[in-house]
Scaffold this active site. Sequence first.
Site, PDB file in Angstrom:
ATOM      1  N   SER A  27       0.823  -1.217   0.000  1.00 51.25           N
ATOM      2  CA  SER A  27       0.000   0.000   0.000  1.00 51.25           C
ATOM      3  C   SER A  27       0.859   1.270   0.000  1.00 51.25           C
ATOM      4  CB  SER A  27      -0.976   0.005   1.172  1.00 51.25           C
ATOM      5  OG  SER A  27      -0.294   0.112   2.400  1.00 51.25           O
ATOM      6  N   ARG A  79      22.049 -14.660   4.447  1.00 53.30           N
ATOM      7  CA  ARG A  79      21.602 -13.265   4.310  1.00 53.30           C
ATOM      8  C   ARG A  79      22.514 -12.509   3.339  1.00 53.30           C
ATOM      9  NH1 ARG A  79      18.012 -10.951   7.441  1.00 53.30           N
ATOM     10  NH2 ARG A  79      18.026 -12.453   9.120  1.00 53.30           N
ATOM     11  N   LEU A 107      18.817  -6.034   6.945  1.00 52.33           N
ATOM     12  CA  LEU A 107      19.787  -5.810   5.867  1.00 52.33           C
ATOM     13  C   LEU A 107      21.217  -5.965   6.382  1.00 52.33           C
ATOM     14  CD1 LEU A 107      17.982  -2.628   4.556  1.00 52.33           C
ATOM     15  CD2 LEU A 107      17.930  -4.897   3.500  1.00 52.33           C
ATOM     16  N   HIS A 123       8.481   3.166   9.171  1.00 49.50           N
ATOM     17  CA  HIS A 123       8.317   2.271  10.326  1.00 49.50           C
ATOM     18  C   HIS A 123       7.121   2.759  11.143  1.00 49.50           C
ATOM     19  CE1 HIS A 123       9.453  -0.595  13.391  1.00 49.50           C
ATOM     20  NE2 HIS A 123       9.202   0.344  14.283  1.00 49.50           N
ATOM     21  N   GLN A 185      -1.852   3.693   9.151  1.00 50.75           N
ATOM     22  CA  GLN A 185      -1.560   3.461   7.720  1.00 50.75           C
ATOM     23  C   GLN A 185      -2.069   4.595   6.832  1.00 50.75           C
ATOM     24  OE1 GLN A 185      -2.008  -0.200   5.598  1.00 50.75           O
ATOM     25  NE2 GLN A 185       0.160  -0.508   6.052  1.00 50.75           N
ATOM     26  N   GLU A 188       0.612   6.919   6.889  1.00 51.21           N
ATOM     27  CA  GLU A 188       1.785   6.435   6.129  1.00 51.21           C
ATOM     28  C   GLU A 188       1.678   6.876   4.680  1.00 51.21           C
ATOM     29  OE1 GLU A 188       2.429   2.211   6.548  1.00 51.21           O
ATOM     30  OE2 GLU A 188       2.461   2.317   8.727  1.00 51.21           O
TER      31      GLU A 188
END
Length: 227
Positions: A27, A79, A107, A123, A185, A188
Amino acid sequence: MIDQQASLPSEPPEKTRIVILISGSGSNMTAIADEISRGSMDAEVSAVICNVPEAAGIQKARDRDLETQVIDHRNFTSREEFDLNLMRAIDDYSPDLIVLAGFMRILTPDFVRRYEGRMLNIHPSLLPAYQGLHTHQRALDAGDRKHGVTVHFVTEILDDGPNVIQAVVPVLDGDDATSLQKRVQLQEHIIYPIAVKWFVEGRLTMVGNTALMDGQPLPVTGVQLES
Ligand code: GAR
């Protein structure tokens, strides 16, 4: 004398190339892509890369005629190996900006260093509060009256790195994690396109561990919007 250079047709300025990384419903990716297609910034989404083959966001990107790639992290033994392949895929597009939009991977330091100063993350908390998972429930459990969401530059520490913009969302009586998440959201989808636009316009930069707006350090919170 005629200035030959000046009479040549000028090349259109290059658009800022953006690669968006997703793992889920996408989204935030669609909010950014739709804002770009409205023409509000001189940018293009070069590719949407997803690490989860069944993620709903992939189809949303295809529906918008965006180039998509799936790189399933489960096909790699470490990873480091996954991140190396992801870097190769990203670098094929020579992006100016990497946007992590619900990309749920930790990461490696090499990955972060490669894109430092040109990688943003969103976040769902008012960072530095509630790094990690289950942020809405943790805010409720703590009895917070204010919660929210942060866009920040990515550095080597998870959910750290200088804040760019935050939306503050009041916690309402009767909220549960789902109702709170829905309201967060909505914010966001407002603040992430704003942060991307600032970067595209060259107004937002990172120097050392500080986010700068128009050359001036932003407050630790980043720009704060109250909803
Ligand atoms: C968003 O709510 C974002 O804040 C969160 O994942 C969701 C992705 O939704 N990100 C994190 O938790 C990162 N630590 P989307 O796929 O619909 O954009």
